[in-house]
Design a protein around this motif. Structure first.
Motif, PDB file in Angstrom:
ATOM      1  N   LYS A  90       0.844  -1.204   0.000  1.00 45.19           N
ATOM      2  CA  LYS A  90       0.000   0.000   0.000  1.00 45.19           C
ATOM      3  C   LYS A  90       0.878   1.251   0.000  1.00 45.19           C
ATOM      4  CE  LYS A  90      -4.176  -1.584   2.314  1.00 45.19           C
ATOM      5  NZ  LYS A  90      -5.015  -1.409   3.502  1.00 45.19           N
ATOM      6  N   TYR A  91       1.928   1.234   0.813  1.00 49.52           N
ATOM      7  CA  TYR A  91       2.828   2.378   0.905  1.00 49.52           C
ATOM      8  C   TYR A  91       3.485   2.668  -0.448  1.00 49.52           C
ATOM      9  CZ  TYR A  91       6.864   5.222   2.093  1.00 49.52           C
ATOM     10  OH  TYR A  91       7.793   6.208   2.117  1.00 49.52           O
ATOM     11  N   ILE A  92       3.866   1.630  -1.168  1.00 54.30           N
ATOM     12  CA  ILE A  92       4.501   1.812  -2.484  1.00 54.30           C
ATOM     13  C   ILE A  92       3.534   2.495  -3.444  1.00 54.30           C
ATOM     14  CG2 ILE A  92       5.395   0.594  -4.513  1.00 54.30           C
ATOM     15  CD1 ILE A  92       6.589  -1.473  -2.509  1.00 54.30           C
ATOM     16  N   PHE A  93       2.268   2.073  -3.461  1.00 55.87           N
ATOM     17  CA  PHE A  93       1.276   2.691  -4.350  1.00 55.87           C
ATOM     18  C   PHE A  93       1.015   4.148  -3.967  1.00 55.87           C
ATOM     19  CE2 PHE A  93      -0.227  -1.786  -5.126  1.00 55.87           C
ATOM     20  CZ  PHE A  93       0.147  -1.813  -6.459  1.00 55.87           C
ATOM     21  N   ILE A  94       0.884   4.393  -2.675  1.00 58.28           N
ATOM     22  CA  ILE A  94       0.635   5.757  -2.205  1.00 58.28           C
ATOM     23  C   ILE A  94       1.834   6.652  -2.504  1.00 58.28           C
ATOM     24  CG2 ILE A  94       0.319   7.157  -0.131  1.00 58.28           C
ATOM     25  CD1 ILE A  94      -1.393   4.844   0.974  1.00 58.28           C
ATOM     26  N   LYS A  95       3.022   6.154  -2.287  1.00 61.08           N
ATOM     27  CA  LYS A  95       4.237   6.943  -2.516  1.00 61.08           C
ATOM     28  C   LYS A  95       4.321   7.395  -3.973  1.00 61.08           C
ATOM     29  CE  LYS A  95       9.161   6.732  -1.512  1.00 61.08           C
ATOM     30  NZ  LYS A  95      10.259   5.896  -1.061  1.00 61.08           N
ATOM     31  N   LYS A  96       3.964   6.533  -4.911  1.00 54.67           N
ATOM     32  CA  LYS A  96       3.982   6.905  -6.331  1.00 54.67           C
ATOM     33  C   LYS A  96       3.003   8.037  -6.601  1.00 54.67           C
ATOM     34  CE  LYS A  96       5.468   2.580  -8.448  1.00 54.67           C
ATOM     35  NZ  LYS A  96       5.103   1.487  -9.360  1.00 54.67           N
ATOM     36  N   LYS A  97       1.832   7.978  -6.008  1.00 51.45           N
ATOM     37  CA  LYS A  97       0.833   9.030  -6.189  1.00 51.45           C
ATOM     38  C   LYS A  97       1.305  10.340  -5.560  1.00 51.45           C
ATOM     39  CE  LYS A  97      -3.250   6.125  -6.519  1.00 51.45           C
ATOM     40  NZ  LYS A  97      -4.554   5.804  -5.929  1.00 51.45           N
ATOM     41  N   LEU A  98       1.898  10.257  -4.379  1.00 52.48           N
ATOM     42  CA  LEU A  98       2.346  11.457  -3.686  1.00 52.48           C
ATOM     43  C   LEU A  98       3.451  12.181  -4.451  1.00 52.48           C
ATOM     44  CD1 LEU A  98       2.364  10.247   0.035  1.00 52.48           C
ATOM     45  CD2 LEU A  98       0.708  11.747  -1.075  1.00 52.48           C
ATOM     46  N   ARG A  99       4.284  11.461  -5.159  1.00 54.88           N
ATOM     47  CA  ARG A  99       5.365  12.083  -5.936  1.00 54.88           C
ATOM     48  C   ARG A  99       4.840  12.993  -7.034  1.00 54.88           C
ATOM     49  NH1 ARG A  99       8.946   6.853  -6.599  1.00 54.88           N
ATOM     50  NH2 ARG A  99      10.018   6.910  -4.625  1.00 54.88           N
ATOM     51  N   LYS A 100       3.603  12.791  -7.452  1.00 47.73           N
ATOM     52  CA  LYS A 100       3.020  13.596  -8.522  1.00 47.73           C
ATOM     53  C   LYS A 100       2.526  14.960  -8.036  1.00 47.73           C
ATOM     54  CE  LYS A 100       1.513   9.548 -11.105  1.00 47.73           C
ATOM     55  NZ  LYS A 100       0.363   8.826 -11.659  1.00 47.73           N
ATOM     56  N   ILE A 101       2.422  15.130  -6.732  1.00 48.57           N
ATOM     57  CA  ILE A 101       1.921  16.393  -6.183  1.00 48.57           C
ATOM     58  C   ILE A 101       2.971  17.480  -6.355  1.00 48.57           C
ATOM     59  CG2 ILE A 101       1.159  17.595  -4.099  1.00 48.57           C
ATOM     60  CD1 ILE A 101       0.083  14.885  -3.111  1.00 48.57           C
ATOM     61  N   LYS A 102       2.570  18.589  -6.970  1.00 51.43           N
ATOM     62  CA  LYS A 102       3.469  19.719  -7.205  1.00 51.43           C
ATOM     63  C   LYS A 102       3.049  20.977  -6.442  1.00 51.43           C
ATOM     64  CE  LYS A 102       5.726  17.350 -10.224  1.00 51.43           C
ATOM     65  NZ  LYS A 102       6.674  16.459  -9.655  1.00 51.43           N
ATOM     66  N   GLY A 119       9.952  20.113  -2.139  1.00 44.98           N
ATOM     67  CA  GLY A 119       9.725  20.636  -3.480  1.00 44.98           C
ATOM     68  C   GLY A 119       8.291  20.905  -3.867  1.00 44.98           C
ATOM     69  N   ILE A 120       7.381  20.875  -2.909  1.00 43.69           N
ATOM     70  CA  ILE A 120       5.981  21.172  -3.206  1.00 43.69           C
ATOM     71  C   ILE A 120       5.726  22.647  -2.945  1.00 43.69           C
ATOM     72  CG2 ILE A 120       3.587  20.708  -2.546  1.00 43.69           C
ATOM     73  CD1 ILE A 120       4.481  17.850  -1.855  1.00 43.69           C
ATOM     74  N   ARG A 121       5.173  23.334  -3.939  1.00 47.31           N
ATOM     75  CA  ARG A 121       4.833  24.752  -3.772  1.00 47.31           C
ATOM     76  C   ARG A 121       3.571  24.870  -2.944  1.00 47.31           C
ATOM     77  NH1 ARG A 121       6.054  28.799  -8.381  1.00 47.31           N
ATOM     78  NH2 ARG A 121       5.472  29.994  -6.574  1.00 47.31           N
ATOM     79  N   VAL A 122       3.459  25.956  -2.184  1.00 43.57           N
ATOM     80  CA  VAL A 122       2.323  26.172  -1.299  1.00 43.57           C
ATOM     81  C   VAL A 122       1.651  27.486  -1.665  1.00 43.57           C
ATOM     82  CG1 VAL A 122       1.605  26.474   1.106  1.00 43.57           C
ATOM     83  CG2 VAL A 122       3.442  24.872   0.553  1.00 43.57           C
TER      84      VAL A 122
END
Length: 91
Positions: free
Chosen positions: A8-20, A62-65
């Motif tokens: 589950k963590y691997i799947f979530i981590k891939k999705k989280l990397r897409k957040i900019k 690296g995520i802008r706020v």
């Protein structure tokens, strides 16, 4: 379907990397949902320090706020400056 925690963590981590970008409202999200007025009649807000820490962590990875608010006031601008996200302020 049940998945092991590691999978589950691997799947979530891939999705989280897409957040900019992380964008959020101010009143009731980063504050205690209360507005106070000072002697000059300006609105003051109480921000949570832990939210500020979370914002700094997002920036570090690296995520802008961005703050989005219908409210006006120097307290919003000051908090944005304190957290290093006051690139642009639109009214």
């Amino acid at each position: 379907m049940w998945l092991p925690k590691r999978l589950k963590y691997i799947f979530i981590k891939k999705k989280l990397r897409k957040i900019k970008l992380f964008a959020c409202d101010i009143d009731g999200v980063l504050t205690n949902n209360l507005l106070s007025y000072n002697e000059e009649g300006e609105i003051t807000r109480a921000f949570n320090v832990k939210d500020g820490l979370g914002i700094k962590i997002l920036q570090k990875i690296g995520i802008r706020v961005c703050f989005i608010s219908g409210g006006k006031g120097e307290s919003i601008k000051k908090r944005a400056v304190d957290l290093g996200i006051a690139d642009t302020y639109l009214e």
